[in-house]
Scaffold this active site. Structure first.
Site, PDB file in Angstrom:
ATOM      1  N   GLU A  61      34.792  -6.779 -21.141  1.00  0.00           N
ATOM      2  CA  GLU A  61      33.096  -6.875 -21.364  1.00  0.00           C
ATOM      3  C   GLU A  61      33.323  -8.223 -21.074  1.00  0.00           C
ATOM      4  O   GLU A  61      32.581  -9.188 -20.452  1.00  0.00           O
ATOM      5  CB  GLU A  61      33.038  -6.635 -22.401  1.00  0.00           C
ATOM      6  CG  GLU A  61      31.576  -6.738 -23.387  1.00  0.00           C
ATOM      7  CD  GLU A  61      31.665  -7.185 -24.908  1.00  0.00           C
ATOM      8  OE1 GLU A  61      31.123  -6.139 -25.096  1.00  0.00           O
ATOM      9  OE2 GLU A  61      32.166  -8.247 -25.174  1.00  0.00           O
ATOM     10  N   ASP A 116      30.466  -0.858 -20.117  1.00  0.00           N
ATOM     11  CA  ASP A 116      30.220  -1.648 -19.883  1.00  0.00           C
ATOM     12  C   ASP A 116      31.171  -2.796 -19.456  1.00  0.00           C
ATOM     13  O   ASP A 116      30.185  -3.500 -18.766  1.00  0.00           O
ATOM     14  CB  ASP A 116      29.253  -2.457 -21.498  1.00  0.00           C
ATOM     15  CG  ASP A 116      30.165  -2.966 -22.062  1.00  0.00           C
ATOM     16  OD1 ASP A 116      31.506  -2.193 -22.009  1.00  0.00           O
ATOM     17  OD2 ASP A 116      29.843  -3.428 -23.279  1.00  0.00           O
TER      18      ASP A 116
END
Lengths: 348, 606, 220
Positions: A61, A116
């Protein structure tokens, strides 16, 4: 657990911060100076972003956010260092996705991916390919997208949804999902790529999911939810049942992607309105509505400010300047909110 | 077109049922209440103001219903608009194609709303607004969605027992609480009751039974309310439900009967409680209802009521009634003890004959008729009145049984039979650990006593067995030996103490009769099935219940468990059949809950 | 800390679920339900009661709930003819020994506070049906501090019901133990409730790691 994280700002301290702010301001517009400051604090020479709130680990991330900011600041050297480190240290799986976490001692100790993180990296690569006319980035992005589509994009109850990681998020016949992993502007960019239809479907389903996953008095989305085969969304068991550090990114990504329907922004704006004049709590338990004694960080406040503008609730959120030790997550969120606002043409 | 002129769907359908004392978050023009104390301004869409001025009625929904040919909703919408503005008439060109004025055709959203796909509708609207920032959805469309979502919030708050949130959700969305959403009204009343605002709960129930036309719904409401309201309030509610605003074609007699049914249930419950004495009037009422319904379970309760008051003749008549309506070992057990209380031992034995050797409760009861040797103090055979121990057993006075056993032991010494009897009485007193110890002790004593004669060696017993078999018209299985009886008692005691794992393990090796083994096995399966249901292993629960059913008919409580297992597997039709079957035999809160929930799920009537 | 779980959970959950096998999934909440009771010998109880003619330990059982709760019941002698077993219940709540254990915890086996007036009335009615019940105004004190109790009586019998929660980590409880709950229910022939309470006053916990007494035992 060791020293308290810098993300935890006591309510009192945050409230004091509010009093000294003379007029509503953004934390800072995102510009070259902001990037240099960010890089100095969180980007190590070898090309990894340090999560200062989490014992100096790095994760996919953070690499993704770092690459996005470097691209926005037109710093290709930094971008390359970030991408190079990511490839060498995180992209150690056979399937083309990034291992989610790297620790200073031990390196990659858990090979699962965080979807993500992969999405942010691929999106940064696509933006870099545009800005610097570098096809190699686009090729790399396409490979990540292909791997993501194969590993974590699944169908459930007629919806196309995103598993938070490849392994471990099926519980019986239900799925554990994280609404904040729907990075809507990234999904739109992916959908525009050749063969990108699945990403459009994923975005469409994300909106449906966000309408289903509204809990408690404020109707907020949970950090983690469970989706059963009939399409019922509940707050996931086995996680803290709350709206918090994860789900605060939901309105940020929706806004960034051009959504304007107050229905989707009101829950967050109402939370901000309820705590106008005091400190907005960092987390709200769902569906109970118990709030924490920890105040929203500067970065979270930046998101709320943007959200309130879009929901037209009439309340403006004041964003205090960064503290001297503002942590990685807060600082990143603030810059992301600024980037989103700038791309939408809002006054910083 | 003719139908449009008919008086349109009752305005009742849209009358909010939120009771008057609730502070409603009123929605003013252009403002929509979203949560208590918070209002968000929504600029009215062109031509779609929420407060209709003459000539500016929002016809969006109307035209949509006309276009898709949904006549029922069309009529309801016309009625609603007429109520808002009496001077308004439906447009003549309702069925003519309309130019799309705002540049956005709303019909895809309405299609989703009609299909109950509210989240999908929200998503589609947001996507449309992203593409066409100047467009706003019509107020009617947003209202429909708010209403559906408000109902959802109310339900989920109620499901998770957040009672204040239920009240808040109802206040924010008063239209969500209406006759056509009766379940929401019940949930709201329940929330008030749980919040100790009984007056408001009462008001809500009153509004339902006086405003909603269906007799069945009024009756169900009274049953729902019985959990929270006093008898006086329930009487008022029933009177109101049976008379207020009668709708043509509805028969409210069943509403009036609800009170009597509830009262009977309450009285029976009181009768089952050792302390509860019923007045002559109350008894007469219960007896009438039980006879009318030919309800064997209630008849057995009445039997015990009289038995415990030593009114053996009355007890006998009720156990007989029960056994006549639905023969069962429970009715036989009562009958044996009632006859025994009357001194009619032959009739007592005869009543037990069909169940002897297959029902432990009947075998137990028969012991009161022909006490095992030694139980009345040892070597005093021959005809004599019932002993003190017999009398306590006939009264089901198990504390008295312990005293009687103790005094018999003090007089004539310990015998295996006496200690075994002590074991059974301790079990009835919910003291399984001591009971188990008693059976173990009885076994040790039996080993030292001279071997009791088996029935075959005992001419009188053999003769009796033959006579019983003739009476029953069947060959009865061999009765258990004393050792088997002790092992069986010990096992029952272990089950009562929760040692299911141990019993399961030891069962194959136990020296008990096949019938006893089957009974224990059935009990183990029932325990496991319960556990499976709690653990949400619904298929397992069914598997275990099915296995149990092969051994014994399924009792009421396990049928209810089966119903919920089916329900949770989304096998709603089967669940409904199970609940309905149980409810038809004897309607209780549990069975009604099952029937109602399943019915509503099947017909999406939430 | 807030951020740590956000990311940590990803791997913890994944690891835990991965170990559960590949041939499909079943819900794993069975680990959170109480296991069935198992009989144990009196020696295996984590408590020692003073020798008593009236209330000897007749039987003992144990069950666990999840990985953090262990419950024990000692069934005691009952010289009366009243319904219900005399018993001492001990519930031991330990701290989870893994992060996963901390994330997935069973529902508490005892509420805190142990009783409200409403739940106490219910419990006493269940334990002593048809008897006159009175909750003692003042508590009493045993080796592990203060406890509360109620007395039930009819013409012939007297019963007591006592309950106690031990949570003092500063002195009494070892690091591994979060709380100990004691519940004691005894009916006897004596009219004097203190006599019935003697076993509870004199009991000693014998958990593997030592539980210390409350410290100021001068009053006993």
């Amino acid at each position: 657990m060791t020293a308290p994280s810098r993300r935890e700002v006591l309510i009192g301290a945050a409230a004091a911060g509010l009093l000294v702010a003379a007029k509503p301001v953004w934390a800072k517009p995102f510009d070259g100076a902001a990037w240099r400051d960010y890089a100095q604090r969180f980007l190590l020479p070898e090309g990894r972003i340090v999560d200062s709130g989490n014992k100096g680990v790095s994760h996919s991330e953070g690499q993704g956010y770092g690459m996005l900011l470097a691209e926005a600041a037109d710093d290709r050297a930094a971008f390359d260092r970030l991408w190079g480190w990511t490839q060498r240290n995180l992209m150690v799986r056979e399937d083309g996705l990034a291992a989610w976490r790297w620790q200073p001692e031990g390196g990659v100790t858990d090979r699962n991916n965080a979807s993500d993180g992969d999405i942010l990296i691929a999106w940064a690569l696509l933006r870099g390919a545009e800005r610097w006319k570098a096809e190699a980035y686009r090729t790399a992005a396409a490979a990540i997208l292909k791997a993501l589509a194969a590993a974590v994009v699944v169908e459930q109850a007629g919806m196309t949804v995103l598993l938070p990681g490849r392994d471990g998020f099926r519980k019986g016949d239900s799925l554990v999902l994280n609404p904040s992993y729907w990075v809507f502007p990234a999904l739109r960019a992916f959908a525009a790529q050749p063969g990108g239809a699945v990403w459009g479907k994923l975005a469409d389903s994300g909106l449906v999911l966000l309408s289903k996953a509204r809990f408690g008095g404020f109707q907020l989305p949970p950090d983690w939810l469970s989706l059963d085969p009939q399409g019922n969304a509940t707050v996931a068991e086995g996680f803290r049942k709350q709206y918090g550090y994860d789900a605060v990114r939901v309105p940020l990504y929706l806004a960034w992607d051009g959504y304007r329907d107050p229905y989707y922004f009101r829950p967050f704006a109402m939370l901000a309105a309820r705590y106008a004049g005091t400190a907005i709590p960092a987390t709200v338990s769902l569906p109970g509505g118990t709030t924490t004694q920890v105040a929203a960080s500067v970065g979270m406040l930046a998101v709320y400010r943007l959200t309130c503008l879009i929901a037209s609730t009439g309340n403006a959120v004041t964003v205090p300047p960064f503290g001297p030790n503002e942590d990685y997550y807060s600082t990143t969120l603030a810059h992301m909110a600024a980037l989103a606002a700038q791309s939408l043409g809002f006054e910083p | 077109m003719m139908r449009l002129a008919v008086p349109l769907l009752g305005a009742l359908m849209v009358v909010p049922l939120v009771a008057a004392p609730v502070a409603l978050a009123q929605s003013g023009p252009g403002g929509r209440a979203l949560a208590p104390g918070v209002k968000v301004e929504v600029a009215p869409a062109p031509g779609s103001g929420t407060a209709p001025q003459p000539g500016t009625v929002d016809e969006t929904a109307l035209r949509y219903y006309a276009r898709i040919g949904d006549v029922e909703r069309l009529e309801a919408e016309i009625a609603r608009l007429r109520a808002l503005d009496p001077s308004w008439d439906p447009p003549k060109d309702l069925f003519a194609p309309q130019p799309v004025t705002s540049g956005v055709d709303e019909s895809p959203f309405w299609t989703l709303v009609s299909a109950g796909k509210f989240a999908e509708a929200r998503a589609a609207i947001a996507e449309q607004r992203r593409k066409t920032p100047s467009w706003q959805p019509s107020a009617k469309l947003l209202q429909e969605l708010d209403l559906a979502e408000g109902s959802g919030r109310l339900r989920s708050a109620s499901d998770t027992k957040r009672w204040q949130d239920v009240v808040d959700a109802a206040a924010a969305q008063p239209e969500a609480v209406a006759c056509n959403r009766l379940d929401n009204a019940w949930r709201l009343a329940e929330a008030y009751a749980e919040l100790k605002q009984t007056d408001r709960a009462f008001d809500t129930y009153k509004t339902v039974v006086s405003q909603c036309p269906s007799a069945k719904e009024r009756r169900d409401t009274i049953f729902k309310a019985s959990r929270y309201l006093s008898p006086a309030q329930l009487r008022e509610l029933t009177a109101l439900g049976a008379t207020a605003n009668p709708a043509p074609g509805e028969d409210y007699a069943s509403v009036r009967a609800a009170e009597a049914e509830l009262e009977t249930g309450r009285l029976l419950e009181r009768a089952g409680n050792a302390k509860g004495n019923l007045s002559a009037t109350e008894l007469a009422q219960v007896e009438t209802t039980v006879r009318e319904r030919r309800d064997a379970d209630s008849a057995i309760s009445l039997g015990w009521y009289f038995q415990s008051r030593k009114q053996y003749a009355l007890a006998q008549s009720w156990f007989s009634e029960a056994n006549g309506w639905t023969p069962s070992d429970r009715a036989a057990e009562g009958l044996i003890l009632a006859y025994n209380g009357l001194g009619k031992k032959a009739e007592a034995r005869e009543a037990g004959a069909p169940w002897r050797g297959t029902s432990s409760r009947v075998d137990q009861a028969l012991k009161a008729v022909d006490p095992p040797r030694g139980s009345s103090g040892g070597a005093r055979p021959g005809p004599q009145g019932p002993s003190e121990l017999d009398r306590t057993l006939a009264r089901r006075d198990f504390a008295g049984c312990l005293v009687a056993v103790q005094s018999a032991i003090a007089k004539g010494g310990k015998t295996a039979a006496l200690v075994q009897q002590r074991g059974w009485c301790l079990l009835e007193l919910k003291r399984p650990s001591e009971a188990e110890a008693a059976f173990v002790e009885a076994q040790a004593l039996a080993a030292r006593e001279p071997a009791p004669k088996t029935p075959a060696q005992n001419p009188s017993a053999a003769a009796r067995a033959a006579r019983d078999a003739a009476t029953a018209g069947a060959i009865t299985p061999p009765t258990a030996t004393r050792a088997q009886e002790n092992a069986y008692g010990q096992t029952v005691a272990r089950m009562a103490a929760g040692d299911t794992v141990g019993v399961n393990r030891d069962l194959p090796r136990l020296n008990i009769t096949a019938a006893q083994k089957a009974e224990i096995r059935a009990s183990l399966l029932a325990t496991e099935a319960n556990r499976a249901l709690e653990d949400m292993r619904y298929r397992d629960a069914l598997r275990l219940l099915d296995a149990r059913k092969e051994l014994e008919t399924e009792p009421r409580n396990l049928s209810i468990l089966r119903g919920w297992a089916l329900y949770n597997l989304f096998r709603f039709d089967e669940a409904y059949k199970v609940f309905k079957g149980v409810d038809d035999r004897l309607s209780t809160e549990e069975s009604r809950e099952g029937v109602l929930t399943t019915w509503k799920t099947i017909y999406h009537d939430w | 800390m807030s951020g740590v779980p956000r990311l940590l959970r990803l791997s913890v959950l994944a690891a835990a679920l991965l170990t559960a096998g590949c041939a499909g999934w079943v819900r794993d909440n069975s680990t959170q339900l109480p296991k069935p009771w198992q009989r144990i010998t009196a020696d295996a109880l984590p408590v020692t009661l003073p020798e008593s003619q009236q209330f000897p330990v007749l039987a003992a059982r144990m069950r666990s709930t999840g990985t953090v709760y262990k419950s024990y019941i000692a069934v005691l002698g009952n010289p009366t003819v009243l319904e219900g077993e005399n018993r001492l219940t001990v519930d031991v709540q330990t701290l989870p020994d893994s992060l996963f254990g901390a994330l997935v915890q069973p529902a508490r086996v005892f509420p805190v506070p142990l009783y409200t007036m409403e739940t106490l009335t219910k419990a006493l009615n269940r334990e002593f049906p048809e008897m006159e019940v009175k909750v003692a105004d003042g508590g009493r004190r045993n080796r592990y501090g203060d406890y509360d109790y109620a007395v039930a009586q009819d013409e012939a019998n007297t019963c007591v019901f006592a309950w106690q929660l031990i949570t003092d980590h500063a002195r009494m409880l070892p690091e591994r133990i979060e709380a100990v709950r004691l519940e004691y229910r005894v009916c006897g022939a004596s009219r004097n409730p203190r006599v019935l309470l003697q076993p509870f006053d004199g009991l000693m916990l014998t958990l593997p790691e030592g539980v210390l007494d409350a410290g100021d035992m001068g009053v006993l």
